[in-house]
Design an enzyme around this catalytic site. Structure first.
Site, PDB file in Angstrom:
ATOM      1  N   ASP A 129       0.843  -1.190   0.000  1.00  0.00           N
ATOM      2  CA  ASP A 129       0.000   0.000   0.000  1.00  0.00           C
ATOM      3  C   ASP A 129       0.878   1.240   0.000  1.00  0.00           C
ATOM      4  OD1 ASP A 129      -2.505   1.206  -0.050  1.00  0.00           O
ATOM      5  OD2 ASP A 129      -2.551   1.473   2.107  1.00  0.00           O
ATOM      6  N   TYR A 131       1.162   5.707  -0.545  1.00  0.00           N
ATOM      7  CA  TYR A 131       0.646   6.896   0.151  1.00  0.00           C
ATOM      8  C   TYR A 131       0.761   8.096  -0.788  1.00  0.00           C
ATOM      9  CZ  TYR A 131      -0.124   9.577   4.555  1.00  0.00           C
ATOM     10  OH  TYR A 131      -0.619  10.359   5.575  1.00  0.00           O
ATOM     11  N   HIS A 136      -4.600  13.905   0.984  1.00  0.00           N
ATOM     12  CA  HIS A 136      -4.841  13.085   2.175  1.00  0.00           C
ATOM     13  C   HIS A 136      -3.651  13.164   3.122  1.00  0.00           C
ATOM     14  CE1 HIS A 136      -5.943   9.646   4.691  1.00  0.00           C
ATOM     15  NE2 HIS A 136      -4.753   9.125   4.441  1.00  0.00           N
ATOM     16  N   ARG A 145       0.670  17.282  12.967  1.00  0.00           N
ATOM     17  CA  ARG A 145       1.801  18.208  12.860  1.00  0.00           C
ATOM     18  C   ARG A 145       1.338  19.463  12.120  1.00  0.00           C
ATOM     19  NH1 ARG A 145       3.310  13.316  11.072  1.00  0.00           N
ATOM     20  NH2 ARG A 145       3.147  14.094   8.931  1.00  0.00           N
ATOM     21  N   GLU A 201     -10.760   3.786   3.523  1.00  0.00           N
ATOM     22  CA  GLU A 201      -9.828   4.562   2.709  1.00  0.00           C
ATOM     23  C   GLU A 201     -10.154   4.350   1.237  1.00  0.00           C
ATOM     24  OE1 GLU A 201      -5.884   5.142   5.477  1.00  0.00           O
ATOM     25  OE2 GLU A 201      -5.836   3.553   3.963  1.00  0.00           O
ATOM     26  N   GLU A 203      -9.279   4.150  -2.299  1.00  0.00           N
ATOM     27  CA  GLU A 203      -8.048   3.928  -3.048  1.00  0.00           C
ATOM     28  C   GLU A 203      -8.338   3.229  -4.380  1.00  0.00           C
ATOM     29  OE1 GLU A 203      -4.732   2.245  -1.008  1.00  0.00           O
ATOM     30  OE2 GLU A 203      -5.523   2.690   1.001  1.00  0.00           O
ATOM     31  N   ASP A 235      -8.764   0.086   2.030  1.00  0.00           N
ATOM     32  CA  ASP A 235      -7.843  -0.414   3.053  1.00  0.00           C
ATOM     33  C   ASP A 235      -8.379   0.021   4.416  1.00  0.00           C
ATOM     34  OD1 ASP A 235      -5.530  -1.799   3.799  1.00  0.00           O
ATOM     35  OD2 ASP A 235      -4.391   0.052   3.985  1.00  0.00           O
ATOM     36  N   ARG A 239      -8.136   3.534  13.385  1.00  0.00           N
ATOM     37  CA  ARG A 239      -7.321   4.728  13.621  1.00  0.00           C
ATOM     38  C   ARG A 239      -6.778   4.814  15.049  1.00  0.00           C
ATOM     39  NH1 ARG A 239      -6.095   6.093   8.484  1.00  0.00           N
ATOM     40  NH2 ARG A 239      -7.931   6.632   7.250  1.00  0.00           N
ATOM     41  N   GLN A 242      -3.941   2.350  15.237  1.00  0.00           N
ATOM     42  CA  GLN A 242      -2.838   2.875  14.445  1.00  0.00           C
ATOM     43  C   GLN A 242      -2.067   3.968  15.191  1.00  0.00           C
ATOM     44  OE1 GLN A 242      -4.107   4.297  10.608  1.00  0.00           O
ATOM     45  NE2 GLN A 242      -2.070   4.864   9.952  1.00  0.00           N
ATOM     46  N   TYR A 246       1.899   2.756  15.427  1.00  0.00           N
ATOM     47  CA  TYR A 246       2.580   2.980  14.146  1.00  0.00           C
ATOM     48  C   TYR A 246       4.017   3.466  14.277  1.00  0.00           C
ATOM     49  CZ  TYR A 246       2.378   8.120  13.938  1.00  0.00           C
ATOM     50  OH  TYR A 246       2.568   9.465  14.154  1.00  0.00           O
ATOM     51  N   LYS A 255      -4.171  -2.187  10.102  1.00  0.00           N
ATOM     52  CA  LYS A 255      -4.452  -2.304   8.671  1.00  0.00           C
ATOM     53  C   LYS A 255      -4.590  -3.749   8.195  1.00  0.00           C
ATOM     54  CE  LYS A 255      -3.636   2.116   7.348  1.00  0.00           C
ATOM     55  NZ  LYS A 255      -4.444   2.944   6.436  1.00  0.00           N
ATOM     56  N   THR A 259      -8.884  -5.930   3.846  1.00  0.00           N
ATOM     57  CA  THR A 259      -8.827  -5.004   2.721  1.00  0.00           C
ATOM     58  C   THR A 259      -9.828  -5.494   1.694  1.00  0.00           C
ATOM     59  OG1 THR A 259      -6.479  -4.516   3.082  1.00  0.00           O
ATOM     60  CG2 THR A 259      -7.373  -4.007   0.908  1.00  0.00           C
ATOM     61  N   THR A 359      -4.945   6.639   0.052  1.00  0.00           N
ATOM     62  CA  THR A 359      -6.212   7.368   0.015  1.00  0.00           C
ATOM     63  C   THR A 359      -6.145   8.526  -0.968  1.00  0.00           C
ATOM     64  OG1 THR A 359      -6.530   6.776   2.331  1.00  0.00           O
ATOM     65  CG2 THR A 359      -7.948   8.493   1.435  1.00  0.00           C
ATOM     66  N   GLU A 373     -10.528  12.420   7.792  1.00  0.00           N
ATOM     67  CA  GLU A 373     -10.478  13.786   7.249  1.00  0.00           C
ATOM     68  C   GLU A 373     -11.838  14.470   7.335  1.00  0.00           C
ATOM     69  OE1 GLU A 373      -8.084  13.710   3.344  1.00  0.00           O
ATOM     70  OE2 GLU A 373      -8.619  11.623   3.779  1.00  0.00           O
TER      71      GLU A 373
END
Length: 428
Positions: A129, A131, A136, A145, A201, A203, A235, A239, A242, A246, A255, A259, A359, A373
């Site tokens: 997978d 990114y 996203h 951040r 997600e 995708e 996917d 959250r 994760q 992660y 994850k 899927t 995503t 989101e």
């Protein structure tokens, strides 16, 4: 390579194929099905509301090719064949389904799609997978951040991680809510519990054709020949699991539990009219390193694909649309670039391997491809027409992805269903 199979005026002698929202004669996706009352899996192509049996066509002498590939229970052997053979197959199928002279010979090999069972199109040996959806990545980065949403490597290298191939399932199979370690911000230690932040997600999936030997990279100029076709890919993500697990190595249990992919592979040949320039890079963005740079790919490496998600809850009589986006506005890296990068260290990509794009959210908030989101990390719940609210998915919810390739002057083609319902967690 646009040819007669893409002609907007081309029609089929099968009436329900003409004007079909998903599978007109210009599409001809590949998949695996079994006729009603049988578990005899065989290769097929979707045409209108029917499925055309490729094994039956081969045994009747109506198509030529590799006997082992057409007699197989998955598309892997067909994906292993050279790309010109797959193009020739598409052209032959188009002729068989458009020319009235073939009606009598082909009709016995057609099955009503609603009476058939669909299966995973390939035996997926490996699943990776990526990114590449920059909007996203930026939106999620801002949640954690705000001053530096994209990490320094994002615009230099296609980011990806190895997923779990064994838990890839075809559309229609339910998703069991996963359990995992969850740590609340104010807690001293994690707890083991069902996820409360189950997300989807939006995708695209990419199936690999052909194989490069171990240790031999795939040059960027040749990477597009390794694209056997596309599907929709969800996917599913826990959250809260994760967020705790992660660092430092990335997603794991958050994850690997499930899927979902759509059952039909929209071939690279079918998507030829829908190529476009990829998302432009900002003037101050770094240029791709030479192994990721090809003039043809930079001119036509994007795809005009509109995709979105719909949600149906126990309180809704019909599904509601959550969001739509466009692949050509979402993907910072092209499919050829992620293939070339994946193989650049010598990794051997094999027929039937599956890549996810990550995503694909659009640049606007209402074009988000995940609830993370859309609800700003759960801070702004969605209010549905039923009066229900959703921060994340609840048991009994059904989430569906959809997609259409669209370009002026050509017939739009669909991707078929990518749907699953959420079941309660199973006690450990």
């Amino acid at each position: 390579m646009i040819d007669f199979t893409h002609d907007a005026d081309r029609t089929s002698w099968l009436p329900d194929a003409n004007g079909h929202a998903e599978f007109p004669i210009q599409n001809l996706p590949l998949g695996v099905f079994a006729p009603d009352g049988s578990d005899d899996r065989r290769l097929g192509t979707a045409i209108g509301d029917h499925i055309l049996d490729l094994r039956g066509l081969f045994e009747a002498g109506l198509i030529e090719g590799d006997a082992a590939a057409f007699g197989a229970r998955t598309l892997n052997a067909l994906f292993a064949r050279p790309a010109p053979e797959r193009r020739a197959l598409r052209q032959r199928l188009s002729s068989l389904l458009s020319e009235a002279a073939h009606h009598a010979a082909v009709s016995p090999h057609l099955y009503a799609a609603q009476t058939c069972t669909l299966y995973l199109p390939a035996e997926i040996g490996d699943y990776t997978d990526f990114y590449v959806g920059i909007h996203h990545a930026t939106a999620v980065g801002k949640l954690f951040r705000p001053d530096n949403p994209l990490l320094p490597n994002y615009k230099h290298v296609p980011i990806g991680y190895h997923g779990r191939a064994s838990s890839v399932r075809v559309s229609g199979e339910p998703v069991t809510r996963p359990l995992g370690q969850i740590k609340a911000p104010d807690a001293d230690a994690p707890r083991f519990a069902p996820t409360q932040r189950l997300d989807y997600e939006l995708e695209l999936g990419v199936f690999i054709g052909g194989e490069n030997p171990l240790g031999q990279p795939v040059p960027i100029a040749e990477a597009s020949e390794r694209i056997a076709g596309f599907c929709l890919l969800n996917d599913w993500s826990a959250r809260d699991v994760q967020a705790w697990e992660y660092q430092p190595l990335g997603p794991f249990l958050a994850k690997n539990f499930h899927t979902t992919i759509s059952p039909w592979v929209i071939t690279a040949e079918a998507l030829a009219p829908f190529h476009t320039a990829p998302l432009p890079r900002a003037s101050d963005d770094p240029a791709p390193l030479p192994y990721l740079s090809d003039a043809g790919d930079q001119a036509q490496g994007g795809y005009r694909i509109r995709q979105g998600a719909r949600l149906r809850t126990p309180g809704l009589s019909a599904a509601v649309e959550l969001a739509q986006s466009r692949a050509e506005e979402a993907m910072y890296w092209t499919v050829a670039q992620i293939i070339a990068h994946h193989a650049s260290g010598g990794c051997n990509l094999r027929p039937g391997d599956l890549l996810g794009t990550g995503t694909l959210s659009g640049p606007q908030p209402h074009e988000a491809g995940s609830l993370l989101e859309l609800t700003e990390g759960g801070k702004s719940p969605l209010t549905l027409p039923s009066g229900e609210t959703r921060r994340f998915l609840e048991d009994g919810d059904e989430l569906s992805l959809f997609a259409r390739a669209e370009a002026e002057g050509f017939v739009s083609i669909g991707f078929g269903p990518c749907t699953a319902r959420i079941l309660p967690a199973v006690a450990p």
